[in-house]
Design an enzyme around this catalytic site. Structure first.
Site: not given
Ligand code: DAK
Length: 257
Positions: A64, A108, A111, A131
Site C-alpha cells: 500500500a 498488499g 496479497e 506490515e
Molecule cells: N509506499 C509509498 N512509497 C513507496 C513504497 C510504499 N509502499 N515503497 C517504496 N516507496 C517509494 C520510496 O519512498 C522511494 O521514494 P523516493 O524516496 O524515491 O521518492 C521509492 O519508492 C524507492 O524506494 P526505496 O528508496 O525505499 O528503494 P529500496 O530499493 O531501498 O527499497 C523496498 C525498496 C520496497 C524494500 C522499500 O521501499 C520498502 O520497504 N517499501 C515499503 C514496503 C512496505 O512496507 N509496504 C507497505 C506494507 S502495508 C490497499 C491494499 C492493500 C493494503 C492497503 C491498502 N488498498 C486497496 C488501497 C495493504 C497494506 C500494505 O501493503
C-alpha cells in the site's frame, strides 16, 4: 500524467500492468480502481481467455502507498470499508489470472499476487508481509492466504519477522508455480496464458472454480462439487469437440460453447 495501470491485448490474453515506477508500484486507490476496471473490461471481452497481472522489473508492487495510508484513522477506515470497497475484483474474476512477479511483492503487493490463480516469479522476485514494521497487520488477505499457500510455520515467520522470501524459497514453499529468468518472465507468463486461452473458456472457468473449491469446503463437499461440474462438462459442446478431435487425430476447434 502517465496511466498508473496499463492494459494491452496479446491475442486472447489481457495484460494488466501496474505502472507507478516512482513509488515502486505502491498501491493507492487509483491503482486498485485501475486494476478493477481492467479486470471488468477483460471479463466482459469474449475474445479474452486469460489475464496476466504484472508490474515492473524492480517491483511488482511494494504494498500500500504508505504516505496515503498514514493519514487514516479508525473511523475513516471503517466508514469507507477500506480495502474491501475496491479490492475484491480479482478474487471474483471468473477467467484465470496469472501474476507475473519480478522484484518486490510486499504487503498488499504480495496479497494481490496471492489473489491471482497462480504466480510466476522472476528469479529477482522477493515476497514479504512487512506490515508489522509499520505497526499494522497484513489486512488485504495476507494472514489468510499466505498460511494456505506456504503453511503456518513459514507464514508466521514472514508476518512476524517481516523478512523477505526469495523466488527459490517461494517456489519450494508452494507460493509460486514457476521461477524463470527475469528477462523471460513476461514471455513465459504470456505463453502459459495463451495456452490456457486456447482451451474452451467455460471449461477453464470450471477448472478454476473447482480448484478454488478445495480451499473453501471439506474434501467431501469439494469432491461432490467437482463431480457435479465434471458431469456438466458433458453438456458443453466443446467437450464433444475436444474428445472427437483427439480420436480423429486433429486439433480441436473450441467455440466456448
Ligand atoms: N509506499 C509509498 N512509497 C513507496 C513504497 C510504499 N509502499 N515503497 C517504496 N516507496 C517509494 C520510496 O519512498 C522511494 O521514494 P523516493 O524516496 O524515491 O521518492 C521509492 O519508492 C524507492 O524506494 P526505496 O528508496 O525505499 O528503494 P529500496 O530499493 O531501498 O527499497 C523496498 C525498496 C520496497 C524494500 C522499500 O521501499 C520498502 O520497504 N517499501 C515499503 C514496503 C512496505 O512496507 N509496504 C507497505 C506494507 S502495508 C490497499 C491494499 C492493500 C493494503 C492497503 C491498502 N488498498 C486497496 C488501497 C495493504 C497494506 C500494505 O501493503
Amino acid at each position: 500524467m502517465a496511466d498508473v495501470v496499463i492494459t494491452e491485448v496479446h491475442g486472447k490474453v489481457g495484460l494488466i500492468r501496474i505502472n507507478r515506477p516512482e513509488a515502486m508500484n505502491a498501491l493507492n486507490n487509483e491503482v486498485v480502481d485501475g486494476i478493477t476496471a481492467a479486470v471488468d473490461r477483460f471479463e466482459a471481452d469474449e475474445n479474452i481467455g486469460c489475464m496476466v497481472l504484472t508490474g515492473s522489473e524492480k517491483a511488482f508492487a511494494a504494498g500500500a502507498d504508505i504516505g496515503f495510508m498514514k493519514e487514516f484513522d479508525y473511523m475513516h477506515a471503517y466508514k469507507i470499508d477500506f480495502i474491501t470497497r475496491n479490492w475484491e475484483r480479482l478474487r471474483t474474476a471468473r477467467k484465470p489470472v496469472i501474476a507475473a512477479v519480478a522484484g518486490f511483492a510486499l504487503g498488499g503487493g504480495c496479497e494481490i499476487a496471492m489473489m491471482c490463480d497462480m504466480i510466476f516469479a522472476a528469479d529477482t522476485a522477493k515476497f514479504g508481509q512487512p506490515e508489522i514494521k509499520l505497526g499494522i497487520i497484513p489486512g488485504a488477505g495476507g494472514t489468510q492466504r499466505l498460511p494456505r499457500a506456504v503453511g503456518k510455520a513459514k507464514a508466521m515467520d514472514l508476518c512476524l519477522t517481516a523478512r523477505m522470501m526469495d523466488a527459490t524459497e517461494a517456489e519450494r514453499a508452494g507460493l509460486v508455480a514457476r521461477v524463470v529468468p527475469a528477462d523471460q518472465l513476461l514471455e513465459e507468463a504470456l505463453k502459459a496464458a495463451a495456452t490456457i486461452a486456447s482451451y474452451s473458456l467455460p471449461v477453464a472457468m470450471m477448472v478454476k472454480e473447482s480448484v478454488n473449491r478445495a480451499f473453501e469446503s471439506s474434501l467431501n463437499e469439494g469432491l461432490l462439487f467437482e463431480r457435479r461440474v465434471f458431469h456438466s462438462t458433458f453438456a458443453v459442446q466443446d467437450s464433444k469437440e475436444g474428445m472427437s478431435a483427439f480420436v480423429e487425430k486433429r486439433k480441436p476447434a473450441f467455440k466456448n460453447r
